[in-house]
Scaffold this active site. Structure first.
Site, PDB file in Angstrom:
ATOM      1  CD  GLN A  77      32.661  27.304  43.944  1.00 47.86           C
ATOM      2  OE1 GLN A  77      31.951  27.654  44.904  1.00 47.86           O
ATOM      3  NE2 GLN A  77      33.965  27.496  43.905  1.00 47.86           N
ATOM      4  CG  HIS A  94      35.837  30.162  38.831  1.00 43.42           C
ATOM      5  ND1 HIS A  94      35.835  29.148  39.762  1.00 43.42           N
ATOM      6  CD2 HIS A  94      34.707  29.992  38.089  1.00 43.42           C
ATOM      7  CE1 HIS A  94      34.759  28.388  39.585  1.00 43.42           C
ATOM      8  NE2 HIS A  94      34.051  28.892  38.585  1.00 43.42           N
ATOM      9  CG  ASP A 108      34.277  28.019  30.758  1.00 39.83           C
ATOM     10  OD1 ASP A 108      34.046  28.327  31.942  1.00 39.83           O
ATOM     11  OD2 ASP A 108      33.993  26.887  30.277  1.00 39.83           O
ATOM     12  CB  ILE A 109      37.195  23.926  28.619  1.00 40.06           C
ATOM     13  CG1 ILE A 109      37.826  22.969  27.636  1.00 40.06           C
ATOM     14  CG2 ILE A 109      36.186  23.243  29.519  1.00 40.06           C
ATOM     15  CD1 ILE A 109      38.718  21.917  28.300  1.00 40.06           C
TER      16      ILE A 109
HETATM   17  P1  AMP Z   1      31.754  26.829  37.944  1.00 39.40           P
HETATM   18  O1  AMP Z   1      30.701  25.853  37.488  1.00 39.40           O
HETATM   19  O2  AMP Z   1      31.267  28.189  38.257  1.00 39.40           O
HETATM   20  O3  AMP Z   1      32.586  26.221  39.069  1.00 39.40           O
HETATM   21  O4  AMP Z   1      32.701  27.035  36.701  1.00 39.40           O
HETATM   22  C1  AMP Z   1      33.702  26.155  36.329  1.00 39.40           C
HETATM   23  C2  AMP Z   1      33.984  26.439  34.884  1.00 39.40           C
HETATM   24  O5  AMP Z   1      35.237  25.860  34.564  1.00 39.40           O
HETATM   25  C3  AMP Z   1      32.966  25.845  33.916  1.00 39.40           C
HETATM   26  O6  AMP Z   1      32.386  26.897  33.135  1.00 39.40           O
HETATM   27  C4  AMP Z   1      33.794  24.890  33.060  1.00 39.40           C
HETATM   28  O7  AMP Z   1      33.412  24.868  31.708  1.00 39.40           O
HETATM   29  C5  AMP Z   1      35.205  25.447  33.230  1.00 39.40           C
HETATM   30  N1  AMP Z   1      36.283  24.502  33.041  1.00 39.40           N
HETATM   31  C6  AMP Z   1      36.380  23.247  33.536  1.00 39.40           C
HETATM   32  N2  AMP Z   1      37.546  22.690  33.174  1.00 39.40           N
HETATM   33  C7  AMP Z   1      38.201  23.602  32.419  1.00 39.40           C
HETATM   34  C8  AMP Z   1      39.478  23.639  31.740  1.00 39.40           C
HETATM   35  N3  AMP Z   1      40.309  22.595  31.769  1.00 39.40           N
HETATM   36  N4  AMP Z   1      39.812  24.759  31.068  1.00 39.40           N
HETATM   37  C9  AMP Z   1      38.971  25.821  31.034  1.00 39.40           C
HETATM   38  N5  AMP Z   1      37.786  25.861  31.663  1.00 39.40           N
HETATM   39  C10 AMP Z   1      37.402  24.780  32.340  1.00 39.40           C
END
Ligand code: AMP
Ligand code: ZN
Length: 116
Positions: free
Chosen positions: A96, A102, A32-33
């Site tokens: 979300q 995911h 996760d970023i």
């Molecule tokens: P959710 O809020 O459950 O939809 O989770 C989305 C997740 O994606 C969050 O924890 C973000 O930090 C992560 N995220 C968003 N963009 C990226 C990216 N480019 N690479 C890796 N993780 C990401």
């Protein structure tokens, strides 16, 4: 089938860089970023599904696979015994933000319940 404007479809396709952790024919796992714990990995199906709310019985095997892969990653990375948390945020109240299903795999610190 990938969706043109989906961030995680682009990551799965390699069009957006990511910190790869694991992949197989059905799923892709990456860091996760914006990590919320020392280890914070996302496991996503290669197939685009908007959310858990949109999954149906045809995807039951895939959903089980995502959980079993999460457990396998936890064992391989050595934190299974200490423990970890898997989270599937679903729709607005679930927090979300990316609408490609995911599994969050979080570890490396204790977690409270219920979560915020
Ligand atoms: P959710 O809020 O459950 O939809 O989770 C989305 C997740 O994606 C969050 O924890 C973000 O930090 C992560 N995220 C968003 N963009 C990226 C990216 N480019 N690479 C890796 N993780 C990401
Ligand atoms: Zn997608």
């Amino acid at each position: 089938m990938s969706q043109q404007d989906c961030l995680f479809c682009k990551i799965v396709a390699g069009d957006i860089p990511s910190g790869r952790v694991f992949e197989d024919e059905r799923c892709y796992a990456f860091n996760d970023i914006s990590p919320q714990a020392p280890t914070h990995i996302l496991i996503v199906p290669r197939q685009h599904i908007d959310s858990l709310d949109k999954a149906d019985a045809a995807e039951s095997g895939l959903l089980g696979h995502l959980l079993l892969i999460s457990a396998e990653i936890a064992r391989e990375k050595g934190f299974a015994e200490d423990g970890y948390r898997v989270v599937v945020n679903t729709n607005a109240d679930g927090g979300q933000t990316v609408f490609h299903l995911h599994v969050h795999l979080l570890a490396g610190r204790p977690f409270v319940f219920p979560p915020g």
